[in-house]
Design a protein around this motif. Structure first.
Motif, short mmCIF file in Angstrom:
data_model
loop_
_atom_site.label_atom_id
_atom_site.label_comp_id
_atom_site.label_asym_id
_atom_site.label_seq_id
_atom_site.Cartn_x
_atom_site.Cartn_y
_atom_site.Cartn_z
N THR A 1 0.82 -1.19 0.00
CA THR A 1 0.00 0.00 0.00
C THR A 1 0.87 1.25 0.00
O THR A 1 0.60 2.18 -0.76
N LEU A 2 1.90 1.26 0.86
CA LEU A 2 2.78 2.43 0.91
C LEU A 2 3.53 2.61 -0.40
O LEU A 2 3.69 3.73 -0.88
N THR A 3 3.96 1.51 -0.99
CA THR A 3 4.70 1.59 -2.24
C THR A 3 3.81 2.12 -3.35
O THR A 3 4.25 2.95 -4.17
N LYS A 4 2.56 1.70 -3.36
CA LYS A 4 1.62 2.17 -4.39
C LYS A 4 1.37 3.67 -4.21
O LYS A 4 1.39 4.43 -5.18
N LEU A 5 1.14 4.10 -2.99
CA LEU A 5 0.92 5.52 -2.72
C LEU A 5 2.13 6.34 -3.12
O LEU A 5 2.01 7.40 -3.74
N ARG A 6 3.31 5.84 -2.78
CA ARG A 6 4.55 6.51 -3.13
C ARG A 6 4.67 6.64 -4.65
O ARG A 6 5.01 7.70 -5.17
N ALA A 7 4.39 5.57 -5.37
CA ALA A 7 4.49 5.60 -6.83
C ALA A 7 3.52 6.61 -7.44
O ALA A 7 3.87 7.34 -8.37
N GLU A 8 2.30 6.67 -6.90
CA GLU A 8 1.31 7.62 -7.41
C GLU A 8 1.77 9.06 -7.18
O GLU A 8 1.62 9.91 -8.06
N LEU A 9 2.34 9.32 -6.02
CA LEU A 9 2.85 10.67 -5.74
C LEU A 9 4.02 11.01 -6.67
O LEU A 9 4.10 12.12 -7.19
N MET A 10 4.90 10.04 -6.87
CA MET A 10 6.06 10.27 -7.74
C MET A 10 5.60 10.59 -9.15
O MET A 10 6.12 11.53 -9.77
N LEU A 28 4.72 17.60 -1.40
CA LEU A 28 4.60 16.27 -1.98
C LEU A 28 5.92 15.51 -1.89
O LEU A 28 5.94 14.31 -1.58
N ILE A 29 7.00 16.20 -2.14
CA ILE A 29 8.33 15.57 -2.03
C ILE A 29 8.59 15.16 -0.58
O ILE A 29 9.11 14.08 -0.31
N GLU A 30 8.22 16.02 0.36
CA GLU A 30 8.39 15.68 1.77
C GLU A 30 7.54 14.47 2.15
O GLU A 30 7.97 13.62 2.93
N GLN A 31 6.35 14.37 1.58
CA GLN A 31 5.50 13.22 1.84
C GLN A 31 6.13 11.95 1.27
O GLN A 31 6.10 10.90 1.91
N ILE A 32 6.72 12.06 0.10
CA ILE A 32 7.41 10.91 -0.50
C ILE A 32 8.57 10.48 0.38
O ILE A 32 8.80 9.28 0.59
N ILE A 33 9.31 11.43 0.90
CA ILE A 33 10.44 11.11 1.78
C ILE A 33 9.95 10.37 3.02
O ILE A 33 10.54 9.36 3.43
N LYS A 34 8.85 10.82 3.60
CA LYS A 34 8.30 10.15 4.78
C LYS A 34 7.85 8.73 4.43
O LYS A 34 8.05 7.80 5.21
N LEU A 35 7.22 8.57 3.28
CA LEU A 35 6.82 7.24 2.85
C LEU A 35 8.03 6.34 2.63
O LEU A 35 8.02 5.17 3.01
N ASN A 36 9.08 6.89 2.03
CA ASN A 36 10.32 6.12 1.85
C ASN A 36 10.87 5.67 3.19
O ASN A 36 11.30 4.52 3.34
N GLN A 37 10.87 6.55 4.16
CA GLN A 37 11.38 6.21 5.48
C GLN A 37 10.52 5.12 6.13
O GLN A 37 11.04 4.22 6.78
N SER A 38 9.21 5.22 5.95
CA SER A 38 8.31 4.22 6.50
C SER A 38 8.52 2.86 5.85
O SER A 38 8.58 1.83 6.53
N VAL A 39 8.66 2.86 4.53
CA VAL A 39 8.91 1.61 3.81
C VAL A 39 10.24 1.01 4.26
O VAL A 39 10.35 -0.19 4.50
N GLU A 40 11.25 1.85 4.38
CA GLU A 40 12.57 1.38 4.80
C GLU A 40 12.50 0.77 6.20
O GLU A 40 13.07 -0.29 6.45
N GLN A 41 11.79 1.41 7.12
CA GLN A 41 11.68 0.88 8.47
C GLN A 41 10.95 -0.46 8.48
O GLN A 41 11.34 -1.39 9.19
N ARG A 42 9.90 -0.58 7.69
CA ARG A 42 9.18 -1.85 7.61
C ARG A 42 10.06 -2.95 7.04
O ARG A 42 10.00 -4.10 7.49
N CYS A 43 10.89 -2.60 6.08
CA CYS A 43 11.82 -3.58 5.52
C CYS A 43 12.85 -4.03 6.56
O CYS A 43 13.15 -5.21 6.68
N LEU A 44 13.36 -3.07 7.33
CA LEU A 44 14.31 -3.41 8.38
C LEU A 44 13.66 -4.28 9.45
O LEU A 44 14.28 -5.25 9.92
#
Length: 70
Positions: A1-10, A28-44
């Protein structure tokens, strides 16, 4: 879900051209950065969980092998 939202924003803001108002793109860029951080944390977190499970699996495998050898 986060990846899809990120892609749509990009897709909605990139590529930036001369007609894009930076004040509109910045949030929007700041929102993408936050989504990236969230995705990264979930991966970790997932990586840590898998490492823990793999460690337990290997431990159980050694115990089973020792049991079978006796």
């Amino acid at each position: 879900t986060l990846t899809k939202l990120r892609a749509e924003l990009m897709e909605s803001i990139f590529p930036l051209d001369n007609h894009v108002d930076q004040s509109e793109a910045r949030p929007l860029i700041e929102q993408i950065i936050k989504l990236n951080q969230s995705v990264e944390q979930r991966c970790l977190d997932a990586r840590q969980t898998i490492q823990t499970e793999l460690g337990q699996f290997n431990k159980n495998k050694k115990v089973a092998a020792a049991y079978q050898s006796n």
